[in-house]
Motif scaffolding. Structure first.
Motif, PDB file in Angstrom:
ATOM      1  N   PRO A 132       0.790  -1.234   0.000  1.00  7.20           N
ATOM      2  CA  PRO A 132       0.000   0.000   0.000  1.00  7.20           C
ATOM      3  C   PRO A 132       0.823   1.285   0.000  1.00  7.20           C
ATOM      4  N   VAL A 133       2.089   1.223   0.356  1.00  3.99           N
ATOM      5  CA  VAL A 133       2.920   2.429   0.396  1.00  3.99           C
ATOM      6  C   VAL A 133       3.492   2.737  -0.986  1.00  3.99           C
ATOM      7  N   SER A 134       4.165   1.777  -1.589  1.00  2.00           N
ATOM      8  CA  SER A 134       4.767   1.992  -2.905  1.00  2.00           C
ATOM      9  C   SER A 134       3.833   1.638  -4.048  1.00  2.00           C
ATOM     10  N   LYS A 135       2.696   0.999  -3.752  1.00  2.00           N
ATOM     11  CA  LYS A 135       1.698   0.554  -4.748  1.00  2.00           C
ATOM     12  C   LYS A 135       2.241  -0.551  -5.661  1.00  2.00           C
ATOM     13  N   VAL A 136       3.371  -1.145  -5.322  1.00  2.00           N
ATOM     14  CA  VAL A 136       3.926  -2.241  -6.114  1.00  2.00           C
ATOM     15  C   VAL A 136       3.099  -3.502  -5.868  1.00  2.00           C
ATOM     16  N   ALA A 137       2.786  -4.205  -6.952  1.00  5.91           N
ATOM     17  CA  ALA A 137       2.070  -5.483  -6.850  1.00  5.91           C
ATOM     18  C   ALA A 137       3.070  -6.620  -7.024  1.00  5.91           C
ATOM     19  N   PRO A 138       3.577  -7.208  -5.941  1.00  3.64           N
ATOM     20  CA  PRO A 138       4.590  -8.262  -6.072  1.00  3.64           C
ATOM     21  C   PRO A 138       4.045  -9.569  -6.641  1.00  3.64           C
ATOM     22  N   ARG A 139       2.729  -9.810  -6.483  1.00  8.97           N
ATOM     23  CA  ARG A 139       2.146 -11.049  -6.993  1.00  8.97           C
ATOM     24  C   ARG A 139       0.683 -10.815  -7.380  1.00  8.97           C
ATOM     25  N   ILE A 140       0.270 -11.495  -8.459  1.00 12.06           N
ATOM     26  CA  ILE A 140      -1.136 -11.760  -8.738  1.00 12.06           C
ATOM     27  C   ILE A 140      -1.186 -13.224  -9.141  1.00 12.06           C
ATOM     28  N   VAL A 141      -1.858 -14.028  -8.342  1.00  9.72           N
ATOM     29  CA  VAL A 141      -1.833 -15.480  -8.544  1.00  9.72           C
ATOM     30  C   VAL A 141      -3.215 -15.958  -8.972  1.00  9.72           C
ATOM     31  N   PRO A 142      -3.413 -16.265 -10.266  1.00  9.93           N
ATOM     32  CA  PRO A 142      -4.689 -16.841 -10.704  1.00  9.93           C
ATOM     33  C   PRO A 142      -4.685 -18.358 -10.552  1.00  9.93           C
ATOM     34  N   ALA A 143      -5.799 -18.891 -10.109  1.00 12.26           N
ATOM     35  CA  ALA A 143      -5.925 -20.342  -9.928  1.00 12.26           C
ATOM     36  C   ALA A 143      -7.395 -20.705  -9.911  1.00 12.26           C
ATOM     37  N   LEU A 144      -7.658 -21.976 -10.118  1.00 15.46           N
ATOM     38  CA  LEU A 144      -9.038 -22.459 -10.044  1.00 15.46           C
ATOM     39  C   LEU A 144      -9.488 -22.603  -8.595  1.00 15.46           C
ATOM     40  N   SER A 145      -8.543 -22.832  -7.697  1.00 14.90           N
ATOM     41  CA  SER A 145      -8.866 -22.942  -6.278  1.00 14.90           C
ATOM     42  C   SER A 145      -7.618 -22.606  -5.467  1.00 14.90           C
ATOM     43  N   ILE A 146      -7.788 -21.783  -4.449  1.00 16.56           N
ATOM     44  CA  ILE A 146      -6.702 -21.432  -3.536  1.00 16.56           C
ATOM     45  C   ILE A 146      -7.238 -21.541  -2.113  1.00 16.56           C
ATOM     46  N   GLN A 147      -6.681 -22.434  -1.337  1.00 13.95           N
ATOM     47  CA  GLN A 147      -7.068 -22.605   0.058  1.00 13.95           C
ATOM     48  C   GLN A 147      -6.063 -21.877   0.964  1.00 13.95           C
ATOM     49  N   GLY A 148      -6.246 -22.039   2.263  1.00 10.95           N
ATOM     50  CA  GLY A 148      -5.373 -21.368   3.222  1.00 10.95           C
ATOM     51  C   GLY A 148      -3.923 -21.780   3.092  1.00 10.95           C
ATOM     52  N   GLU A 149      -3.668 -23.074   2.812  1.00 10.22           N
ATOM     53  CA  GLU A 149      -2.293 -23.542   2.653  1.00 10.22           C
ATOM     54  C   GLU A 149      -1.619 -22.871   1.458  1.00 10.22           C
ATOM     55  N   GLY A 150      -2.373 -22.696   0.366  1.00  9.53           N
ATOM     56  CA  GLY A 150      -1.823 -22.024  -0.808  1.00  9.53           C
ATOM     57  C   GLY A 150      -1.500 -20.562  -0.532  1.00  9.53           C
ATOM     58  N   VAL A 151      -2.360 -19.885   0.225  1.00  2.51           N
ATOM     59  CA  VAL A 151      -2.099 -18.488   0.597  1.00  2.51           C
ATOM     60  C   VAL A 151      -0.832 -18.398   1.441  1.00  2.51           C
ATOM     61  N   ALA A 152      -0.645 -19.332   2.372  1.00  2.39           N
ATOM     62  CA  ALA A 152       0.552 -19.334   3.225  1.00  2.39           C
ATOM     63  C   ALA A 152       1.820 -19.537   2.401  1.00  2.39           C
ATOM     64  N   GLU A 153       1.774 -20.397   1.384  1.00  2.00           N
ATOM     65  CA  GLU A 153       2.942 -20.624   0.529  1.00  2.00           C
ATOM     66  C   GLU A 153       3.298 -19.366  -0.257  1.00  2.00           C
ATOM     67  N   ILE A 154       2.289 -18.661  -0.769  1.00  2.00           N
ATOM     68  CA  ILE A 154       2.538 -17.426  -1.518  1.00  2.00           C
ATOM     69  C   ILE A 154       3.115 -16.353  -0.605  1.00  2.00           C
ATOM     70  N   LEU A 155       2.578 -16.247   0.604  1.00  2.00           N
ATOM     71  CA  LEU A 155       3.100 -15.277   1.565  1.00  2.00           C
ATOM     72  C   LEU A 155       4.561 -15.581   1.903  1.00  2.00           C
ATOM     73  N   ASP A 156       4.903 -16.854   2.005  1.00  2.00           N
ATOM     74  CA  ASP A 156       6.276 -17.235   2.317  1.00  2.00           C
ATOM     75  C   ASP A 156       7.228 -16.809   1.203  1.00  2.00           C
ATOM     76  N   GLU A 157       6.807 -16.952  -0.060  1.00  2.00           N
ATOM     77  CA  GLU A 157       7.639 -16.515  -1.183  1.00  2.00           C
ATOM     78  C   GLU A 157       7.871 -15.006  -1.143  1.00  2.00           C
ATOM     79  N   ILE A 158       6.807 -14.248  -0.867  1.00  2.00           N
ATOM     80  CA  ILE A 158       6.932 -12.786  -0.820  1.00  2.00           C
ATOM     81  C   ILE A 158       7.780 -12.360   0.371  1.00  2.00           C
ATOM     82  N   TRP A 159       7.609 -13.052   1.510  1.00  2.00           N
ATOM     83  CA  TRP A 159       8.345 -12.677   2.722  1.00  2.00           C
ATOM     84  C   TRP A 159       9.845 -12.842   2.540  1.00  2.00           C
ATOM     85  N   HIS A 160      10.288 -13.812   1.744  1.00  2.00           N
ATOM     86  CA  HIS A 160      11.719 -13.988   1.510  1.00  2.00           C
ATOM     87  C   HIS A 160      12.275 -12.892   0.602  1.00  2.00           C
ATOM     88  N   GLU A 161      11.414 -12.148  -0.082  1.00  2.00           N
ATOM     89  CA  GLU A 161      11.845 -11.007  -0.894  1.00  2.00           C
ATOM     90  C   GLU A 161      11.749  -9.700  -0.106  1.00  2.00           C
TER      91      GLU A 161
END
Length: 315
Positions: A132-161
């Motif tokens: 929200p500060v720089s308005k950069v979109a680090p990810r947009i992940v399209p999928a047919l289904s995303i559960q909580g485990e999938g959200v956690a995996e995506i957050l982990d990838e972003i957190w390492h950056e």
């Protein structure tokens, strides 16, 4: 047998085939006062925490305890959120207050879902992520289904950056899942939920979702999931690199982030006495150390200041 036949305890235990220490054992209840105080402190700080969340917080504090013991204390002390109001199906919980988050880029991200469809009329679930500060979109992940485990995996990838400290979400089931909450606890990330009836609490991601739908989803026809991923990723890169925004003084998100980095680098170059600008990752590491130690306290302490100078010049 002791009373009827007048036998000794030793003989009775021998006849019955049990150990005498087993017969003489008297159970001693465990002292739960310390654990109970910690549980009450956790509930006071996190009113929506259930027994599973409390168990994870206790494990994070280094307390080895079985989840069944936590559930027993949780039930005996009536910590459940089951105080229903008459005529309503709402829980009586602590009123949420507006959160004041950081204004530093890279320390705060917001996420949400945008629903669309592909050619075979299957739902296309897009997880949008924005700083929200720089308005950069680090990810947009399209999928047919995303559960909580999938959200956690995506957050982990972003957190390492970007080692962000705040995660802003709405009250969707994926974001309230145990997988996301466990990830936030393990990575020391504070999850901030929108208040009930206050979608403007997450206004930055809602604004981004409108732009994403108007400029990408409504303008394209996706014949397959692979095509949707390709088109959406191309749009995301174009949004970060080429779309100026008024809130960023007509800079693109990438330009705003780069300009902030260059300004920060020049200040650190003057601080170090360097003539060249170091790498972005090295500057980020230096700033994180500055934030931890505190610049004012650092300048006042000559001992730690000299050690800091020697370390930072070796980067």
């Amino acid at each position: 047998m002791l009373e009827r036949f007048g036998l000794s305890v030793r003989k009775v235990c021998r006849i019955l085939g049990i150990n005498r220490t087993t017969y003489l054992y008297e159970g001693k209840p465990k002292d739960d006062s310390v654990i109970l105080e910690k549980m009450k402190a956790i509930v006071a700080k996190h009113p929506r925490a259930g027994s599973n969340s409390i168990t994870m917080y206790l494990h994070k504090d280094g307390i080895v305890i079985n989840h069944k013991r936590v559930e027993r204390l949780y039930s005996e002390n009536k910590m459940q959120l089951n105080n229903r109001k008459k005529g309503h199906k709402k829980y009586s919980v602590k009123k949420r207050e507006e959160h004041i988050l950081t204004e530093k880029a890279g320390k705060w991200i917001a996420i949400d879902f945008v629903i669309d469809s592909i050619a075979n009329k299957r739902a296309l679930k897009n997880l949008t992520v924005i700083d929200p500060v720089s308005k950069v979109a680090p990810r947009i992940v399209p999928a047919l289904s995303i559960q909580g485990e999938g959200v956690a995996e995506i957050l982990d990838e972003i957190w390492h950056e970007e080692k962000f400290k705040f995660l802003q979400t709405d009250n969707g089931p994926e974001f309230r899942s145990s997988a996301v909450q466990s990830w936030c606890i393990n990575h020391d990330v504070k999850q901030v939920f929108s208040r009930p009836g206050k979608p403007t609490d997450n206004c930055f991601i809602e604004s981004f979702n409108r732009i994403f739908r108007d400029e990408c989803l409504n303008e394209n026809y996706f014949s397959s999931l692979s095509e949707a991923k390709q088109i959406i990723e191309s749009w995301r890169i174009d949004y970060n690199e080429n779309r100026p925004q008024k809130g960023l003084k007509e800079l693109t998100p990438s330009q705003f982030k780069t300009k902030r980095y260059e300004k920060l680098s020049l200040n650190l170059v003057k601080f170090w006495g360097r003539t060249s600008i170091p790498d972005y990752d090295k500057v980020t590491a230096g700033v994180s150390v500055l934030e931890k130690m505190g610049l004012n306290a650092l300048c006042k302490s000559c001992k730690h200041f000299s050690e800091w100078i020697e370390w930072i010049k070796s980067i």
